[in-house]
Structures are given as structure tokens and as C-alpha cells.
Design a protein around this motif. Structure first.
Motif, PDB file in Angstrom:
ATOM      1  N   LEU A 126       0.823  -1.206   0.000  1.00 11.80           N
ATOM      2  CA  LEU A 126       0.000   0.000   0.000  1.00 11.80           C
ATOM      3  C   LEU A 126       0.861   1.261   0.000  1.00 11.80           C
ATOM      4  O   LEU A 126       0.576   2.224  -0.718  1.00 11.80           O
ATOM      5  N   MET A 127       1.939   1.253   0.792  1.00  6.85           N
ATOM      6  CA  MET A 127       2.787   2.442   0.899  1.00  6.85           C
ATOM      7  C   MET A 127       3.595   2.691  -0.368  1.00  6.85           C
ATOM      8  O   MET A 127       3.980   3.826  -0.648  1.00  6.85           O
ATOM      9  N   SER A 128       3.860   1.643  -1.126  1.00  9.49           N
ATOM     10  CA  SER A 128       4.661   1.825  -2.339  1.00  9.49           C
ATOM     11  C   SER A 128       3.876   2.537  -3.442  1.00  9.49           C
ATOM     12  O   SER A 128       4.462   3.025  -4.400  1.00  9.49           O
ATOM     13  N   SER A 129       2.543   2.607  -3.287  1.00 10.77           N
ATOM     14  CA  SER A 129       1.697   3.339  -4.241  1.00 10.77           C
ATOM     15  C   SER A 129       0.655   4.141  -3.468  1.00 10.77           C
ATOM     16  O   SER A 129      -0.537   3.819  -3.506  1.00 10.77           O
ATOM     17  N   PRO A 130       1.084   5.173  -2.743  1.00 10.60           N
ATOM     18  CA  PRO A 130       0.142   5.933  -1.927  1.00 10.60           C
ATOM     19  C   PRO A 130      -0.947   6.576  -2.770  1.00 10.60           C
ATOM     20  O   PRO A 130      -0.716   6.952  -3.925  1.00 10.60           O
ATOM     21  N   ASP A 131      -2.126   6.681  -2.175  1.00  9.83           N
ATOM     22  CA  ASP A 131      -3.316   7.297  -2.790  1.00  9.83           C
ATOM     23  C   ASP A 131      -3.932   6.455  -3.905  1.00  9.83           C
ATOM     24  O   ASP A 131      -4.925   6.858  -4.495  1.00  9.83           O
ATOM     25  N   GLN A 132      -3.367   5.299  -4.187  1.00  8.01           N
ATOM     26  CA  GLN A 132      -3.957   4.425  -5.213  1.00  8.01           C
ATOM     27  C   GLN A 132      -4.902   3.435  -4.544  1.00  8.01           C
ATOM     28  O   GLN A 132      -4.595   2.859  -3.501  1.00  8.01           O
ATOM     29  N   ILE A 133      -6.073   3.238  -5.145  1.00  5.38           N
ATOM     30  CA  ILE A 133      -7.066   2.312  -4.607  1.00  5.38           C
ATOM     31  C   ILE A 133      -6.779   0.903  -5.120  1.00  5.38           C
ATOM     32  O   ILE A 133      -6.588   0.693  -6.322  1.00  5.38           O
ATOM     33  N   PHE A 134      -6.766  -0.058  -4.199  1.00  5.93           N
ATOM     34  CA  PHE A 134      -6.547  -1.455  -4.554  1.00  5.93           C
ATOM     35  C   PHE A 134      -7.765  -2.272  -4.149  1.00  5.93           C
ATOM     36  O   PHE A 134      -8.205  -2.220  -2.996  1.00  5.93           O
ATOM     37  N   ARG A 188      -9.811  -5.814  -3.314  1.00 10.08           N
ATOM     38  CA  ARG A 188      -9.426  -6.982  -2.510  1.00 10.08           C
ATOM     39  C   ARG A 188      -8.833  -8.077  -3.395  1.00 10.08           C
ATOM     40  O   ARG A 188      -7.864  -8.736  -3.004  1.00 10.08           O
ATOM     41  N   GLU A 189      -9.424  -8.287  -4.556  1.00 13.25           N
ATOM     42  CA  GLU A 189      -8.890  -9.313  -5.461  1.00 13.25           C
ATOM     43  C   GLU A 189      -7.460  -8.993  -5.873  1.00 13.25           C
ATOM     44  O   GLU A 189      -6.598  -9.877  -5.931  1.00 13.25           O
ATOM     45  N   GLN A 190      -7.186  -7.724  -6.134  1.00  8.14           N
ATOM     46  CA  GLN A 190      -5.832  -7.330  -6.531  1.00  8.14           C
ATOM     47  C   GLN A 190      -4.846  -7.539  -5.395  1.00  8.14           C
ATOM     48  O   GLN A 190      -3.717  -7.995  -5.603  1.00  8.14           O
ATOM     49  N   LEU A 191      -5.278  -7.210  -4.179  1.00 12.32           N
ATOM     50  CA  LEU A 191      -4.396  -7.406  -3.028  1.00 12.32           C
ATOM     51  C   LEU A 191      -4.119  -8.889  -2.802  1.00 12.32           C
ATOM     52  O   LEU A 191      -2.982  -9.272  -2.497  1.00 12.32           O
ATOM     53  N   LEU A 192      -5.141  -9.726  -2.961  1.00 11.44           N
ATOM     54  CA  LEU A 192      -4.903 -11.171  -2.854  1.00 11.44           C
ATOM     55  C   LEU A 192      -3.895 -11.631  -3.896  1.00 11.44           C
ATOM     56  O   LEU A 192      -2.995 -12.419  -3.617  1.00 11.44           O
ATOM     57  N   ARG A 193      -4.030 -11.118  -5.101  1.00  9.90           N
ATOM     58  CA  ARG A 193      -3.157 -11.534  -6.203  1.00  9.90           C
ATOM     59  C   ARG A 193      -1.732 -11.046  -6.015  1.00  9.90           C
ATOM     60  O   ARG A 193      -0.768 -11.781  -6.235  1.00  9.90           O
ATOM     61  N   GLU A 194      -1.575  -9.787  -5.583  1.00 10.25           N
ATOM     62  CA  GLU A 194      -0.243  -9.189  -5.520  1.00 10.25           C
ATOM     63  C   GLU A 194       0.474  -9.429  -4.202  1.00 10.25           C
ATOM     64  O   GLU A 194       1.700  -9.549  -4.170  1.00 10.25           O
ATOM     65  N   THR A 198     -10.684   2.834   3.919  1.00  8.30           N
ATOM     66  CA  THR A 198     -11.587   1.941   3.203  1.00  8.30           C
ATOM     67  C   THR A 198     -12.354   2.746   2.168  1.00  8.30           C
ATOM     68  O   THR A 198     -13.006   3.737   2.509  1.00  8.30           O
ATOM     69  N   VAL A 199     -12.266   2.357   0.923  1.00  9.75           N
ATOM     70  CA  VAL A 199     -13.018   3.008  -0.150  1.00  9.75           C
ATOM     71  C   VAL A 199     -14.187   2.090  -0.478  1.00  9.75           C
ATOM     72  O   VAL A 199     -14.024   1.065  -1.136  1.00  9.75           O
ATOM     73  N   TRP A 200     -15.347   2.436   0.052  1.00 14.58           N
ATOM     74  CA  TRP A 200     -16.492   1.529   0.003  1.00 14.58           C
ATOM     75  C   TRP A 200     -16.836   1.125  -1.434  1.00 14.58           C
ATOM     76  O   TRP A 200     -16.919   1.948  -2.328  1.00 14.58           O
ATOM     77  N   GLY A 201     -16.985  -0.202  -1.596  1.00 13.66           N
ATOM     78  CA  GLY A 201     -17.326  -0.746  -2.897  1.00 13.66           C
ATOM     79  C   GLY A 201     -16.138  -0.968  -3.804  1.00 13.66           C
ATOM     80  O   GLY A 201     -16.270  -1.599  -4.853  1.00 13.66           O
ATOM     81  N   LEU A 202     -14.963  -0.458  -3.414  1.00 13.67           N
ATOM     82  CA  LEU A 202     -13.776  -0.570  -4.275  1.00 13.67           C
ATOM     83  C   LEU A 202     -12.626  -1.319  -3.606  1.00 13.67           C
ATOM     84  O   LEU A 202     -12.007  -2.177  -4.212  1.00 13.67           O
ATOM     85  N   GLY A 203     -12.308  -0.991  -2.365  1.00 11.08           N
ATOM     86  CA  GLY A 203     -11.185  -1.637  -1.696  1.00 11.08           C
ATOM     87  C   GLY A 203     -10.530  -0.739  -0.671  1.00 11.08           C
ATOM     88  O   GLY A 203     -11.211  -0.101   0.135  1.00 11.08           O
TER      89      GLY A 203
END
Length: 241
Positions: free
Chosen positions: A171-179, A181-187, A224-229
């Protein structure tokens, strides 16, 4: 093929399951040690430095939840919980006390091997995403020293499990970017065709709790960005100024 010199503790009260896991994991060149009850497992885990622990939830003498909780007070050894299908609440509890992942019985031995490999890749300092190129990441209230694997919240060190560290670093390596849950599981977890999205939610919750003990402002930077991640804000929320 797995790197050599990786030692895994397999904890299950069923001889058949321990033999099956031992057979498949030794084919990948892992060194396997075994325990058949919770007390023996905790004693071995406290007195040895394992690269990973496969920990059954229901154990004689001391259950897997208590083993994980006691171990987390002293060590950050990666833990994968082995759980039966009907123990959903216990699986979530396992994640809350510090397990890095869980897999449901009956499981595919191939899936176990893939997940073990994924966890071990993510818990080695030299293999942490492309963020390896970033020795130190500094944001208001938060700092990660990737060489030392150290996290500071307002100057105070925060002790994280390997997976919590990986998640924060990502998360810190790309601040302000929304991730998502599926992407976080993958990466972060390195799998996409299996895995429970609640694993991400539980780790975010634990991460916030640990940061909050040192700096509530640091904890609130994870949004938490509701509905997005989720995203990590490069600046603290305005109401914290």
C-alpha cells in the motif's frame, strides 16, 4: 522448486494428514518437522526458527487458536491454519490472532504446495515486490525501512507479522492508489484462483489496530473506499490536522 534449507513445522493430530503433507512438501525440498498436539507444537515453535508453520485448528491439549496467539506474543513466524469446513468463525478468529492464511479440509496437496511457496516468497526480505528498490518509504506518521524490515509509526516501532508487513509495504509503495481486494490477494498473497476476500479485510483490521497503538493518525491513513477496496493516503485525513 523450493529453495533448500526451508524448514516447515506440520502440526496435526492425524498421522495420515501429517504423512501426506510431509510427502508432498519434501518433494519440493522442504525440511519437515512434525507435532501431534498444541503443547508440543508451541514448545517446538518457541525453541526453533521455522520458516513456516502449518497449524491445524482442532488439536489435543491446546487448540490452534491458542497456539497462534501465544506464538504471536513472541515471534512473527508465518502461520497457515488448516481448518475443517464447518469452522468458519474459528477460521476468522485464527486470522485475527495472527495467522497469515488458512486452507479448508479436505484440501488438495497441490494447493498446499502453491500456498506454502507463495507465503515463503512473500516472507523473504529479498523478494518483496518491486518495492525492493525502495530502501526507505517515508510518509507523514509512517515510515518503512525495507532493508531492515522495520515499520515506524510516529517514530515508534510497530511489530507486524510477515503478511501484515507485506500488505503495508504494498500500500505504501503506491500511496493514494485504490486497490481492490482481489488485486491485493493476487499481488500480496500471490494467488487469485483461490482465497477468501475476508483474509484481506482481517489483515487490514489487524494492521490498523497495531498502528493505532503507536499512532492513531498513522492507522487512519489506511482508508476503506467503500465498494472498491483500500488505499493508503499520502497525507493524514484533514480532521487529524
Amino acid at each position: 522448486m523450493a529453495e533448500e534449507n526451508k524448514t516447515i513445522l506440520v502440526v496435526d493430530d492425524e498421522d495420515r494428514i501429517r504423512r501426506l503433507l510431509k510427502m508432498y512438501l519434501e518433494k519440493e525440498n522442504y525440511t519437515i518437522e512434525e507435532a501431534a498436539d498444541g503443547e508440543a507444537a508451541l514448545n517446538m515453535a518457541m525453541n526453533n526458527d521455522y520458516d513456516l508453520i502449518l497449524l491445524d485448528l482442532m488439536l489435543p491439549k491446546m487448540d490452534g487458536i491458542d497456539v497462534a496467539q501465544a506464538l504471536r506474543e513472541e515471534k512473527n513466524t508465518p502461520i497457515m491454519m488448516l481448518t475443517a469446513k464447518g469452522e468458519e468463525a474459528n477460521r476468522i478468529q485464527g486470522l485475527e490472532v495472527g495467522a497469515d492464511d488458512y486452507i479448508v479440509k479436505p484440501f488438495s496437496p497441490r494447493e498446499i504446495v502453491l500456498r506454502v511457496s507463495a507465503i515463503l516468497r512473500r516472507t523473504q526480505p529479498e523478494s518483496t515486490k518491486e518495492a525492493d528498490d525502495l530502501d526507505v518509504i517515508k510518509l507523514p506518521h509512517l515510515e518503512v525501512d525495507n532493508q531492515a524490515h522495520r515499520v515506524l509509526a510516529d517514530g515508534q516501532q510497530v511489530n507486524l507479522t510477515p503478511k501484515e508487513y507485506d500488505l503495508l509495504l504494498y500500500l505504501m509503495s503506491s500511496p493514494d492508489q485504490i486497490f481492490g481486494r482481489e488485486q491485493l490477494l493476487r499481488e500480496v498473497w500471490k494467488y487469485e484462483f483461490f482465497g477468501d476476500l475476508r483474509t484481506v479485510d482481517t489483515h487490514i483490521k489487524r494492521l490498523r489496530e497495531k498502528l493505532s497503538k503507536k499512532s492513531p493518525k498513522a492507522a487512519k491513513m489506511i482508508e476503506t473506499v467503500w465498494g472498491l477496496g483500500y488505499k493508503l493516503n499520502s497525507c493524514p485525513p484533514a480532521d487529524d490536522e
